[in-house]
Design a protein around this motif. Structure first.
Motif, PDB file in Angstrom:
ATOM      1  N   ARG A  63       0.848  -1.203   0.000  1.00 19.93           N
ATOM      2  CA  ARG A  63       0.000   0.000   0.000  1.00 19.93           C
ATOM      3  C   ARG A  63       0.886   1.257   0.000  1.00 19.93           C
ATOM      4  O   ARG A  63       0.591   2.226  -0.671  1.00 19.93           O
ATOM      5  CB  ARG A  63      -0.932   0.001   1.198  1.00 19.93           C
ATOM      6  N   LEU A  64       1.969   1.207   0.768  1.00 23.89           N
ATOM      7  CA  LEU A  64       2.883   2.339   0.799  1.00 23.89           C
ATOM      8  C   LEU A  64       3.531   2.532  -0.570  1.00 23.89           C
ATOM      9  O   LEU A  64       3.631   3.658  -1.062  1.00 23.89           O
ATOM     10  CB  LEU A  64       3.948   2.160   1.876  1.00 23.89           C
ATOM     11  N   ALA A  65       3.945   1.448  -1.197  1.00 25.38           N
ATOM     12  CA  ALA A  65       4.550   1.552  -2.531  1.00 25.38           C
ATOM     13  C   ALA A  65       3.569   2.173  -3.519  1.00 25.38           C
ATOM     14  O   ALA A  65       3.953   3.026  -4.324  1.00 25.38           O
ATOM     15  CB  ALA A  65       4.992   0.170  -3.016  1.00 25.38           C
ATOM     16  N   GLN A  66       2.320   1.773  -3.457  1.00 23.35           N
ATOM     17  CA  GLN A  66       1.306   2.360  -4.349  1.00 23.35           C
ATOM     18  C   GLN A  66       1.116   3.845  -4.055  1.00 23.35           C
ATOM     19  O   GLN A  66       0.974   4.657  -4.972  1.00 23.35           O
ATOM     20  CB  GLN A  66      -0.030   1.612  -4.228  1.00 23.35           C
ATOM     21  N   ALA A  67       1.129   4.211  -2.788  1.00 18.16           N
ATOM     22  CA  ALA A  67       0.993   5.632  -2.420  1.00 18.16           C
ATOM     23  C   ALA A  67       2.150   6.439  -2.985  1.00 18.16           C
ATOM     24  O   ALA A  67       1.954   7.518  -3.550  1.00 18.16           O
ATOM     25  CB  ALA A  67       0.930   5.780  -0.898  1.00 18.16           C
ATOM     26  N   VAL A  68       3.351   5.900  -2.846  1.00 17.23           N
ATOM     27  CA  VAL A  68       4.548   6.578  -3.349  1.00 17.23           C
ATOM     28  C   VAL A  68       4.482   6.704  -4.874  1.00 17.23           C
ATOM     29  O   VAL A  68       4.703   7.782  -5.432  1.00 17.23           O
ATOM     30  CB  VAL A  68       5.823   5.839  -2.898  1.00 17.23           C
ATOM     31  N   LEU A  69       4.171   5.611  -5.555  1.00 17.33           N
ATOM     32  CA  LEU A  69       4.122   5.635  -7.021  1.00 17.33           C
ATOM     33  C   LEU A  69       3.052   6.585  -7.545  1.00 17.33           C
ATOM     34  O   LEU A  69       3.292   7.352  -8.491  1.00 17.33           O
ATOM     35  CB  LEU A  69       3.886   4.228  -7.564  1.00 17.33           C
ATOM     36  N   ARG A  70       1.880   6.560  -6.945  1.00 15.41           N
ATOM     37  CA  ARG A  70       0.800   7.428  -7.424  1.00 15.41           C
ATOM     38  C   ARG A  70       1.106   8.898  -7.162  1.00 15.41           C
ATOM     39  O   ARG A  70       0.840   9.752  -8.002  1.00 15.41           O
ATOM     40  CB  ARG A  70      -0.524   7.029  -6.773  1.00 15.41           C
ATOM     41  N   THR A  71       1.672   9.184  -6.006  1.00  8.10           N
ATOM     42  CA  THR A  71       2.012  10.569  -5.672  1.00  8.10           C
ATOM     43  C   THR A  71       3.131  11.065  -6.591  1.00  8.10           C
ATOM     44  O   THR A  71       3.068  12.183  -7.116  1.00  8.10           O
ATOM     45  CB  THR A  71       2.420  10.678  -4.192  1.00  8.10           C
ATOM     46  N   ALA A  72       4.133  10.239  -6.804  1.00  7.39           N
ATOM     47  CA  ALA A  72       5.238  10.602  -7.694  1.00  7.39           C
ATOM     48  C   ALA A  72       4.744  10.813  -9.115  1.00  7.39           C
ATOM     49  O   ALA A  72       5.179  11.749  -9.799  1.00  7.39           O
ATOM     50  CB  ALA A  72       6.302   9.510  -7.677  1.00  7.39           C
ATOM     51  N   ASP A  73       3.839   9.968  -9.573  1.00  5.93           N
ATOM     52  CA  ASP A  73       3.311  10.070 -10.934  1.00  5.93           C
ATOM     53  C   ASP A  73       2.635  11.417 -11.160  1.00  5.93           C
ATOM     54  O   ASP A  73       2.872  12.092 -12.164  1.00  5.93           O
ATOM     55  CB  ASP A  73       2.337   8.918 -11.189  1.00  5.93           C
ATOM     56  N   VAL A  74       1.823  11.837 -10.212  1.00  6.33           N
ATOM     57  CA  VAL A  74       1.127  13.121 -10.369  1.00  6.33           C
ATOM     58  C   VAL A  74       2.123  14.275 -10.362  1.00  6.33           C
ATOM     59  O   VAL A  74       2.042  15.183 -11.196  1.00  6.33           O
ATOM     60  CB  VAL A  74       0.047  13.307  -9.285  1.00  6.33           C
ATOM     61  N   SER A  75       3.092  14.250  -9.464  1.00  9.86           N
ATOM     62  CA  SER A  75       4.084  15.323  -9.416  1.00  9.86           C
ATOM     63  C   SER A  75       4.857  15.401 -10.731  1.00  9.86           C
ATOM     64  O   SER A  75       5.042  16.485 -11.301  1.00  9.86           O
ATOM     65  CB  SER A  75       5.043  15.091  -8.240  1.00  9.86           C
ATOM     66  N   HIS A  76       5.282  14.252 -11.217  1.00  8.07           N
ATOM     67  CA  HIS A  76       6.023  14.205 -12.479  1.00  8.07           C
ATOM     68  C   HIS A  76       5.166  14.715 -13.640  1.00  8.07           C
ATOM     69  O   HIS A  76       5.619  15.530 -14.453  1.00  8.07           O
ATOM     70  CB  HIS A  76       6.490  12.779 -12.745  1.00  8.07           C
ATOM     71  N   LEU A  77       3.936  14.250 -13.714  1.00  6.91           N
ATOM     72  CA  LEU A  77       3.071  14.660 -14.825  1.00  6.91           C
ATOM     73  C   LEU A  77       2.741  16.149 -14.775  1.00  6.91           C
ATOM     74  O   LEU A  77       2.626  16.799 -15.822  1.00  6.91           O
ATOM     75  CB  LEU A  77       1.796  13.820 -14.847  1.00  6.91           C
ATOM     76  N   LYS A  78       2.610  16.715 -13.583  1.00  6.46           N
ATOM     77  CA  LYS A  78       2.400  18.161 -13.487  1.00  6.46           C
ATOM     78  C   LYS A  78       3.578  18.909 -14.103  1.00  6.46           C
ATOM     79  O   LYS A  78       3.402  19.892 -14.813  1.00  6.46           O
ATOM     80  CB  LYS A  78       2.195  18.575 -12.023  1.00  6.46           C
ATOM     81  N   ALA A  79       4.781  18.428 -13.829  1.00  9.75           N
ATOM     82  CA  ALA A  79       5.980  19.056 -14.392  1.00  9.75           C
ATOM     83  C   ALA A  79       6.021  18.886 -15.907  1.00  9.75           C
ATOM     84  O   ALA A  79       6.359  19.829 -16.640  1.00  9.75           O
ATOM     85  CB  ALA A  79       7.226  18.458 -13.755  1.00  9.75           C
ATOM     86  N   VAL A  80       5.665  17.711 -16.382  1.00 12.62           N
ATOM     87  CA  VAL A  80       5.659  17.465 -17.827  1.00 12.62           C
ATOM     88  C   VAL A  80       4.620  18.341 -18.528  1.00 12.62           C
ATOM     89  O   VAL A  80       4.846  18.813 -19.644  1.00 12.62           O
ATOM     90  CB  VAL A  80       5.434  15.966 -18.114  1.00 12.62           C
ATOM     91  N   MET A  81       3.492  18.593 -17.876  1.00  7.20           N
ATOM     92  CA  MET A  81       2.460  19.449 -18.482  1.00  7.20           C
ATOM     93  C   MET A  81       2.988  20.869 -18.714  1.00  7.20           C
ATOM     94  O   MET A  81       2.606  21.524 -19.684  1.00  7.20           O
ATOM     95  CB  MET A  81       1.201  19.495 -17.618  1.00  7.20           C
ATOM     96  N   GLU A  82       3.872  21.333 -17.839  1.00 10.57           N
ATOM     97  CA  GLU A  82       4.483  22.649 -18.057  1.00 10.57           C
ATOM     98  C   GLU A  82       5.322  22.648 -19.328  1.00 10.57           C
ATOM     99  O   GLU A  82       5.253  23.585 -20.124  1.00 10.57           O
ATOM    100  CB  GLU A  82       5.351  23.049 -16.866  1.00 10.57           C
ATOM    101  N   ILE A  83       6.099  21.611 -19.519  1.00  8.25           N
ATOM    102  CA  ILE A  83       6.927  21.506 -20.729  1.00  8.25           C
ATOM    103  C   ILE A  83       6.038  21.377 -21.959  1.00  8.25           C
ATOM    104  O   ILE A  83       6.283  22.016 -22.984  1.00  8.25           O
ATOM    105  CB  ILE A  83       7.890  20.300 -20.627  1.00  8.25           C
ATOM    106  N   ARG A  84       5.005  20.568 -21.852  1.00  9.42           N
ATOM    107  CA  ARG A  84       4.066  20.406 -22.971  1.00  9.42           C
ATOM    108  C   ARG A  84       3.475  21.758 -23.368  1.00  9.42           C
ATOM    109  O   ARG A  84       3.382  22.090 -24.546  1.00  9.42           O
ATOM    110  CB  ARG A  84       2.956  19.427 -22.571  1.00  9.42           C
ATOM    111  N   GLN A  85       3.085  22.544 -22.384  1.00  6.08           N
ATOM    112  CA  GLN A  85       2.497  23.851 -22.673  1.00  6.08           C
ATOM    113  C   GLN A  85       3.515  24.784 -23.325  1.00  6.08           C
ATOM    114  O   GLN A  85       3.171  25.553 -24.230  1.00  6.08           O
ATOM    115  CB  GLN A  85       1.918  24.483 -21.411  1.00  6.08           C
TER     116      GLN A  85
END
Length: 101
Positions: free
Chosen positions: A43-65
Motif C-alpha cells: 500500500r505504501l509503494a502504491q501511495a509513493v508511485l501514485r504521488t510521484a506520478d502526479v508530481s512528475h506529470l504536473k511538471a511534464v504538463m508545463e513543458i508540454r504547454q
C-alpha cells in the motif's frame, strides 16, 4: 539539479507522503511521515508511485504547454492532460492501510 517548484508538490490524500519535483519532472525530494512505518509495504509503494506520478506529470504538463506556446506540436509520446487527470483520480482514490490516515 534544479530547485524544487512548489507548484509541482503533490501530497497523498492521507497527508503522509509528499513528492517535490523540479522543472522538467526531475524528482527533488520525498517526504514521508513516521506513520507510514506502520503501513503495509504494498500500500505504501502504491501511495509513493501514485504521488510521484502526479508530481512528475504536473511538471511534464508545463513543458508540454511551452511546446504548444512556441507553436509546435508535442510528440505523441509526451503525456497529455488526460494522463494527468487519470493519475490525479487514481491518487485521489488511494488509501493507506484501508483508510485515509
Amino acid at each position: 539539479m534544479s530547485e524544487p517548484d512548489p507548484r509541482l508538490d503533490v501530497v497523498h490524500p492521507s497527508g503522509h507522503v509528499m513528492f517535490r519535483s523540479c522543472r522538467g519532472g526531475y524528482l527533488h525530494s520525498v517526504v514521508l511521515s513516521e506513520v507510514v512505518a506502520d503501513v503495509d509495504a504494498e500500500r505504501l509503494a502504491q501511495a509513493v508511485l501514485r504521488t510521484a506520478d502526479v508530481s512528475h506529470l504536473k511538471a511534464v504538463m508545463e513543458i508540454r504547454q511551452e511546446i504548444l506556446d512556441a507553436g509546435f506540436s508535442p510528440s505523441a509520446e509526451l503525456p497529455t492532460p488526460a494522463d494527468l487527470a487519470r493519475a490525479e483520480a487514481a491518487l485521489d482514490d488511494h488509501e493507506l492501510g484501508g483508510k485515509q490516515l
